[in-house]
Design a protein around this motif. Structure first.
Motif, short mmCIF file in Angstrom:
data_model
loop_
_atom_site.label_atom_id
_atom_site.label_comp_id
_atom_site.label_asym_id
_atom_site.label_seq_id
_atom_site.Cartn_x
_atom_site.Cartn_y
_atom_site.Cartn_z
N ASN A 1 0.82 -1.21 0.00
CA ASN A 1 0.00 0.00 0.00
C ASN A 1 0.86 1.26 0.00
N TYR A 2 1.99 1.22 0.72
CA TYR A 2 2.86 2.41 0.77
C TYR A 2 3.46 2.70 -0.61
N LYS A 3 3.83 1.64 -1.33
CA LYS A 3 4.39 1.83 -2.67
C LYS A 3 3.36 2.43 -3.62
N ASN A 4 2.07 2.13 -3.33
CA ASN A 4 1.01 2.65 -4.18
C ASN A 4 0.39 3.93 -3.63
N GLY A 5 1.01 4.48 -2.56
CA GLY A 5 0.54 5.73 -1.98
C GLY A 5 -0.71 5.60 -1.15
N LEU A 6 -1.05 4.39 -0.72
CA LEU A 6 -2.27 4.17 0.07
C LEU A 6 -2.00 4.06 1.56
N ALA A 7 -0.74 4.14 1.96
CA ALA A 7 -0.38 4.08 3.38
C ALA A 7 0.74 5.07 3.65
N SER A 8 0.77 5.57 4.89
CA SER A 8 1.79 6.56 5.25
C SER A 8 3.06 5.86 5.73
N LEU A 9 4.14 6.63 5.81
CA LEU A 9 5.39 6.07 6.34
C LEU A 9 5.23 5.64 7.78
N THR A 10 4.43 6.37 8.53
CA THR A 10 4.19 5.99 9.93
C THR A 10 3.56 4.61 10.02
N ASP A 11 2.60 4.36 9.12
CA ASP A 11 1.97 3.03 9.10
C ASP A 11 3.00 1.95 8.79
N LEU A 12 3.89 2.26 7.83
CA LEU A 12 4.90 1.28 7.46
C LEU A 12 5.87 0.99 8.60
N LEU A 13 6.35 2.05 9.25
CA LEU A 13 7.27 1.86 10.38
C LEU A 13 6.60 1.13 11.53
N ASP A 14 5.35 1.46 11.77
CA ASP A 14 4.62 0.76 12.84
C ASP A 14 4.46 -0.73 12.51
N ALA A 15 4.21 -1.04 11.24
CA ALA A 15 4.05 -2.44 10.84
C ALA A 15 5.37 -3.19 10.98
N GLU A 16 6.46 -2.53 10.62
CA GLU A 16 7.77 -3.17 10.77
C GLU A 16 8.09 -3.40 12.25
N THR A 17 7.77 -2.42 13.08
CA THR A 17 7.99 -2.58 14.52
C THR A 17 7.15 -3.72 15.08
N SER A 18 5.89 -3.79 14.62
CA SER A 18 5.00 -4.87 15.09
C SER A 18 5.52 -6.23 14.66
N TYR A 19 6.02 -6.31 13.43
CA TYR A 19 6.55 -7.58 12.94
C TYR A 19 7.82 -7.98 13.71
N SER A 20 8.68 -6.98 13.98
CA SER A 20 9.88 -7.26 14.76
C SER A 20 9.52 -7.71 16.18
N ASP A 21 8.53 -7.04 16.76
CA ASP A 21 8.08 -7.43 18.11
C ASP A 21 7.51 -8.85 18.09
N ALA A 22 6.77 -9.18 17.03
CA ALA A 22 6.18 -10.52 16.93
C ALA A 22 7.27 -11.58 16.83
N GLN A 23 8.32 -11.27 16.06
CA GLN A 23 9.44 -12.21 15.95
C GLN A 23 10.13 -12.41 17.30
N ASN A 24 10.37 -11.29 18.01
CA ASN A 24 11.01 -11.38 19.33
C ASN A 24 10.11 -12.11 20.33
N ASN A 25 8.80 -11.85 20.25
CA ASN A 25 7.88 -12.54 21.15
C ASN A 25 7.85 -14.04 20.87
N TYR A 26 7.95 -14.38 19.58
CA TYR A 26 8.00 -15.79 19.21
C TYR A 26 9.28 -16.44 19.73
N THR A 27 10.40 -15.72 19.61
CA THR A 27 11.67 -16.22 20.15
C THR A 27 11.58 -16.39 21.66
N ASN A 28 10.99 -15.40 22.34
CA ASN A 28 10.84 -15.49 23.81
C ASN A 28 9.94 -16.67 24.19
N ALA A 29 8.92 -16.94 23.35
CA ALA A 29 8.02 -18.06 23.64
C ALA A 29 8.76 -19.39 23.51
N ILE A 30 9.63 -19.49 22.49
CA ILE A 30 10.45 -20.71 22.36
C ILE A 30 11.36 -20.85 23.58
#
Length: 443
Positions: free
Chosen positions: A390-419
């Motif tokens: 969506n960001y590449k097509n101008g349908l999402a803001s940079l803030t949305d993109l950074l928040d999504a990356e942060t959420s994905y990074s947090d999900a990966q770390n949470n998954y690692t912590n769960a293991i």
């Protein structure tokens, strides 16, 4: 045999670690620690030393043979008066020189304290053997915890590396758009700040993993300068179901060790009681006694030296009658120690039962959390892919993109912590089953 080969390979590779790394599995690390960590070495020495304790106790029941010798010179001989036929004569007693040389033997025929002491020594060996097992289990637990801690941090580094890679790719796109006038410079500055923060966090994780690796090498008794590379297969996410049916405190090494301590305390009471029993021993000696005006050599025919043999054999019976109630007080003290032990045993069984319940609850909760974090990670990845598109097509803001990356990074770390939580819970459950050493040392 497999353990010895594995350790031999580790030793061979250790000599060449200055120029190469080797993959170190958890089982290899545990086996290495059980062979070279100081606690494991000392527990094996305690077992070896217990054999000498048994020999020492057995020696009291074996014949005791001693050689004795003595030489005395009397410058002034004592005189005594003898009356014979109405006349009194003063004569000297002995000779200026006298010597003895003899062999003496003592053999215990009946001494209950000696016999009970021998039983106690044999039980002490069994105590050290069980204590060595407990020491090994404690080493295994520490090594496994430390090993997984290194993996957790390394997984976090992989996660941040992936985030840096994604953020760098997006930064390059924004930089190109900025040059073309299709994006704002503030967006480029914001993503550069985010990228710099990620790189700073990665440096901190690299320092943390280095410290954790050093701690692991110390725990297994390996040279700190040795380079190690941990096996990836040891930090997977298994899904196993455990049952409480085969969980019992009686299999725990802690209980076996306490029970052996109880045996030693009861033997100590018997040894103390045995001091009130009669003792019977055999004694014998054989030797030479020399008297003379000259120095008494053993060889030669000196007319002024007189030699004679002597020998005796005897039985010695000792019957304790009264010692001021000292031994009775010691027996009562030994009985108090047994009662204190029984209280400790009861409390330890209760504590281990609690540990079993907690371990079973913890492993099931960790399994549920692991399943949830696995689903959440998949969802966060889908969200990130959609927002990037969506960001590449101008349908999402940079803030949305950074928040999504942060959420994905947090999900990966949470998954690692769960293991990590699952692995730690698994260690405690295996410990509760009394299978800690066998589980992490056998293929």
């Amino acid at each position: 045999m497999t353990k010895k080969i594995s350790i031999a390979v580790l030793l061979l590779l250790t000599t060449s670690f200055a120029w190469a790394q080797t993959e170190l599995s958890l089982k290899d690390a545990v086996n290495y620690a059980l062979e070279y960590k100081s606690e494991a070495v000392k527990s094996k020495l305690d077992i070896q030393n217990s054999s000498y304790l048994i020999d020492e106790a057995r020696a009291n029941a074996l014949p005791q043979i001693n050689a004795n010798g003595g030489l005395t010179y009397n410058p002034i001989l004592q005189q005594t008066a003898l009356s014979m036929g109405g006349e009194t004569m003063v004569i000297k007693m002995g000779r200026p020189w006298q010597s003895t040389a003899a062999l003496q033997l003592n053999q215990q025929l009946f001494n209950m304290s000696v016999f009970q002491g021998l039983k106690a020594a044999k039980s002490t060996r069994e105590f050290y053997q069980i204590n060595a097992e407990l020491t090994d289990e404690q080493i295994v637990e520490k090594v496994a915890n430390s090993y997984y801690e290194v993996f957790k941090t390394r997984s976090q580094i992989k996660t941040i590396d992936q985030t840096i890679q994604n953020t760098t790719r997006v930064r390059d796109v924004i930089e190109s758009l900025t040059k073309s006038g299709l994006a704002k410079k503030i967006d480029l500055d914001r993503i550069n700040v985010s990228l710099n923060n990620l790189k700073s966090g990665r440096l901190q994780l690299q320092n943390a993993v280095k410290l954790q690796e050093n701690s692991l090498k110390f725990l297994i008794g390996m040279d700190i300068s040795t380079d190690i590379n941990l096996s990836e297969n040891d930090f997977n996410a298994p899904k196993m179901l455990y049952s409480k049916e085969d969980l019992t405190v009686n299999k725990r090494t802690e209980i076996k060790l306490l029970e052996k301590q109880g045996d030693l305390l009861r033997l100590n009471k018997k040894v103390t009681q045995a001091r009130s029993y009669p003792t019977l021993s055999l004694s014998a000696n054989y030797g030479y006694f020399g008297l003379g005006s000259n120095f008494p050599y053993f060889a030669g025919n000196d007319p002024n030296v007189y030699w004679s043999k002597f020998s005796s054999v005897g039985l010695n019976l000792s019957i304790p009658i009264f010692n001021g109630f000292s031994n009775r007080s010691k027996v009562q003290q030994a009985e108090i120690e047994i009662k204190k032990f029984e209280a400790d045993l009861k409390d330890t069984k209760l504590a281990l039962s609690l540990a079993i319940e907690n371990a079973f609850t913890q492993i099931n909760n960790a399994q549920i959390a692991l399943d949830n974090q696995e689903s959440n990670l998949s969802l966060a990845k889908q969200v990130l892919e959609n927002i990037e598109n969506n960001y590449k097509n101008g349908l999402a803001s940079l803030t949305d993109l950074l928040d999504a990356e942060t959420s994905y990074s947090d999900a990966q770390n949470n998954y690692t912590n769960a293991i990590m939580d699952y692995k730690l819970a698994e260690i405690q459950l295996i410990k509760a089953r009394g299978e800690l050493k066998s589980y992490y040392t056998t293929e």
